[in-house]
Design a protein around this motif. Structure first.
Motif, PDB file in Angstrom:
ATOM      1  N   SER A 121       0.810  -1.219   0.000  1.00  0.00           N
ATOM      2  CA  SER A 121       0.000   0.000   0.000  1.00  0.00           C
ATOM      3  C   SER A 121       0.838   1.262   0.000  1.00  0.00           C
ATOM      4  N   SER A 122       2.043   1.223   0.556  1.00  0.00           N
ATOM      5  CA  SER A 122       2.900   2.405   0.607  1.00  0.00           C
ATOM      6  C   SER A 122       3.625   2.574  -0.729  1.00  0.00           C
ATOM      7  N   LYS A 123       3.480   3.736  -1.353  1.00  0.00           N
ATOM      8  CA  LYS A 123       4.121   3.999  -2.637  1.00  0.00           C
ATOM      9  C   LYS A 123       5.067   5.185  -2.489  1.00  0.00           C
ATOM     10  N   THR A 124       6.283   5.043  -3.029  1.00  0.00           N
ATOM     11  CA  THR A 124       7.293   6.085  -2.872  1.00  0.00           C
ATOM     12  C   THR A 124       7.920   6.527  -4.198  1.00  0.00           C
ATOM     13  N   ARG A 125       7.561   5.879  -5.319  1.00  0.00           N
ATOM     14  CA  ARG A 125       8.201   6.182  -6.595  1.00  0.00           C
ATOM     15  C   ARG A 125       7.330   5.666  -7.737  1.00  0.00           C
ATOM     16  N   MET A 126       7.700   6.024  -8.965  1.00  0.00           N
ATOM     17  CA  MET A 126       6.959   5.594 -10.150  1.00  0.00           C
ATOM     18  C   MET A 126       7.942   5.219 -11.250  1.00  0.00           C
ATOM     19  N   ALA A 127       7.553   4.235 -12.068  1.00  0.00           N
ATOM     20  CA  ALA A 127       8.372   3.792 -13.197  1.00  0.00           C
ATOM     21  C   ALA A 127       7.547   3.888 -14.475  1.00  0.00           C
ATOM     22  N   ILE A 128       8.166   4.424 -15.527  1.00  0.00           N
ATOM     23  CA  ILE A 128       7.491   4.623 -16.810  1.00  0.00           C
ATOM     24  C   ILE A 128       7.969   3.536 -17.786  1.00  0.00           C
ATOM     25  N   HIS A 129       7.021   2.903 -18.482  1.00  0.00           N
ATOM     26  CA  HIS A 129       7.290   1.818 -19.427  1.00  0.00           C
ATOM     27  C   HIS A 129       6.568   2.074 -20.747  1.00  0.00           C
ATOM     28  N   ARG A 156      -3.144  -3.432 -12.694  1.00  0.00           N
ATOM     29  CA  ARG A 156      -3.142  -4.186 -11.436  1.00  0.00           C
ATOM     30  C   ARG A 156      -3.611  -3.259 -10.315  1.00  0.00           C
ATOM     31  N   PRO A 157      -4.489  -3.752  -9.435  1.00  0.00           N
ATOM     32  CA  PRO A 157      -4.975  -2.893  -8.352  1.00  0.00           C
ATOM     33  C   PRO A 157      -3.833  -2.195  -7.620  1.00  0.00           C
ATOM     34  N   LEU A 158      -4.020  -0.911  -7.352  1.00  0.00           N
ATOM     35  CA  LEU A 158      -2.942  -0.051  -6.883  1.00  0.00           C
ATOM     36  C   LEU A 158      -2.398  -0.463  -5.520  1.00  0.00           C
ATOM     37  N   HIS A 159      -3.212  -1.097  -4.680  1.00  0.00           N
ATOM     38  CA  HIS A 159      -2.728  -1.469  -3.350  1.00  0.00           C
ATOM     39  C   HIS A 159      -1.886  -2.739  -3.359  1.00  0.00           C
ATOM     40  N   LEU A 160      -1.753  -3.380  -4.533  1.00  0.00           N
ATOM     41  CA  LEU A 160      -0.988  -4.616  -4.635  1.00  0.00           C
ATOM     42  C   LEU A 160       0.427  -4.349  -5.142  1.00  0.00           C
ATOM     43  N   LEU A 161       1.342  -5.259  -4.819  1.00  0.00           N
ATOM     44  CA  LEU A 161       2.714  -5.175  -5.310  1.00  0.00           C
ATOM     45  C   LEU A 161       2.722  -5.321  -6.821  1.00  0.00           C
TER      46      LEU A 161
END
Length: 471
Positions: free
Chosen positions: A194-202, A247-252
């Protein structure tokens, strides 16, 4: 034609998967368990594959971690069934299985996902394609791997049950296309993050047309071929400028090997590299995609308190330990613009344009309607917000699909008396389409199937391919 039998090792061409997933028995953060993959177009088949009787045979695709399955995502140049394809496993450069046909697990118009499973484990695989069917192939993406074994949630009673349960309430109402709206399979994932600290662009390294169908194919490929619990990315950006829930945002997530914890995966649907993207649509991302991605970054940064800078919002290739060109040179060059938009804009941040003035309830004996701006609309003709129903303005869809559409209100919208002259087309599923009539992705242009819009607007549209679309 090639005269040798080179073994292709590692991630091929564009590092096509642009994803990473838990391997067999893995737990927690992802290890170095990505698998090799090949992307090839019909133009490359003749040069890269050897001719063997009625077949074109691929070079051996190395699978250093072992392979018991060959999986494929296939795009055809026109609607059709899965072409004849077979695979076999090798060990120490020698075949250890017979040729096994690939069987489709999902098919939709001109896209297919197919697999071949083996009761053996090899260190490489070969694929062969019917030479007669090869010209129908627009894009072929295949891999050799041992499918992931992951903890799965209990399967739902229906294929799409619970598909939209994960979209955060803070994101609702922002125009994001939910999983249920694009037809997702229910997730099988259970690992929360649930904790998000960054984003990756593909980028997805697929065609960019019809984003919803591309997304259904990508999810099927990830789940059916690789054995993953869901599509690897949290969000995807379509060529239509819309944001799609993955993929649901709260999942890895499963999109950057060894770097998925706290990382939101955002993938642009298309292929945006300087080479290897032939036939997949524009190789330079359109401006509406850049702006949509930037606004999504801005929305997520405010939701999770993520600073939008080069260390927290970056491309797949910029993460440590990655051997990939993802997200492609042309999209990578726009990361600065995506960050800049993300610092100032969010989804839903701009007010919508004011609606047109309500049209007067006018009409005549012929059933047409006059817009307040002066245009005359035929029965079932549509303005941006209204539809003419037997001389009365009503909401769009009140009397069926729009027979024609005109957006200014000044010119009006007249229904043509009949389709332009020209030969009709027969769909793979049997339906007969009049000249300029459209299926979901193609248009009949004087007897030949071409992309929609190739010969003007659709005279009529029919989505199943079975009934056809006549006058």
């Amino acid at each position: 034609m090639r005269s040798d039998r080179t073994v292709w090792v590692g991630v091929v061409l564009l590092s096509a998967g642009c994803t990473a997933e838990l391997g067999s028995g893995s737990v927690g953060e992802l290890g170095d368990d990505s698998h090799p993959e090949e992307v090839v177009s019909v133009a490359e088949l003749a040069d890269a594959y050897d001719t063997d009787g009625d077949w074109l045979v691929s070079p051996a695709l190395s699978a250093p971690d072992g392979a018991s399955r060959v999986g494929m995502l296939l795009g055809l140049a026109e609607p059709g069934d899965l072409p004849a394809m077979q695979a076999r496993l090798l060990l120490a450069a020698e075949p250890i299985t017979d040729w096994v046909p690939l069987t489709a697990t999902w098919s939709e118009v001109d896209h297919h996902v197919a697999i071949a499973d083996f009761d053996a484990i090899g260190d490489a695989a070969e694929l062969r394609v019917s030479a007669a069917d090869a010209p129908t192939i627009a894009l072929m993406r295949w891999s050799a791997l041992i499918p992931a074994v992951i903890e799965e949630a209990p399967p739902p009673e229906t294929e799409v049950a619970g598909a939209s349960a994960a979209l955060r309430s803070e994101l609702s109402g922002l125009g994001i296309v939910t999983r249920s709206a694009w037809g997702a399979r229910a997730t099988r994932c259970t690992s929360t993050n649930s904790s998000k600290t960054r984003m990756a662009i593909h980028h997805t390294v697929t065609p960019s047309s019809d984003p919803e169908r591309q997304l259904r194919g990508i999810q099927r490929y990830h789940m059916d071929s690789n054995g993953w619990c869901d599509v690897g990315y949290h969000f995807l950006i379509g060529s239509d400028g819309r944001v799609y829930e993955g993929r649901p945002l709260h999942l890895l997530g499963s999109h950057v090997r060894s770097n998925n914890t706290g990382n939101i995966g955002i993938s642009y649907i298309g292929c945006f590299h300087s080479s290897g993207c032939g036939g997949m649509g524009p190789t330079t991302p359109p401006e509406n995609m850049i702006r949509a991605g930037g606004r999504l970054v801005g929305t997520l940064s405010r939701l999770y308190g993520i600073t939008v800078d080069t260390s927290r919002v970056k491309g797949h290739r910029d993460h440590p330990g990655q051997s990939t060109s993802c997200p492609g040179n042309h999209l990578h060059a726009r990361l600065g613009d995506i960050r800049s938009i993300g610092r100032t804009e969010t989804l839903g941040g701009s007010p919508p344009p004011p609606p047109p003035p309500p049209p007067p309830p006018s009409g005549d004996s012929g059933g047409s309607c006059t817009h307040s701006y002066g245009g005359v609309y035929a029965n079932r003709g549509c303005s941006p917000s209204y539809q003419c129903c037997d001389g009365r303005w009503r909401t769009r869809g009140a009397c069926g699909s729009c027979a024609c559409t005109e957006s200014t209100g000044r010119t009006g919208c007249s229904v043509p008396s009949g389709p332009p002259a020209g030969a009709s087309c027969t769909h793979t599923y049997g339906g007969s389409y009049a000249n300029t009539a459209c299926s979901p992705s193609y248009q009949c242009c004087n007897g030949s199937w071409r992309t929609r819009g190739a010969c003007g607007s659709c005279y009529c549209v029919e989505d199943t391919g079975r009934t056809g679309c006549g006058t």
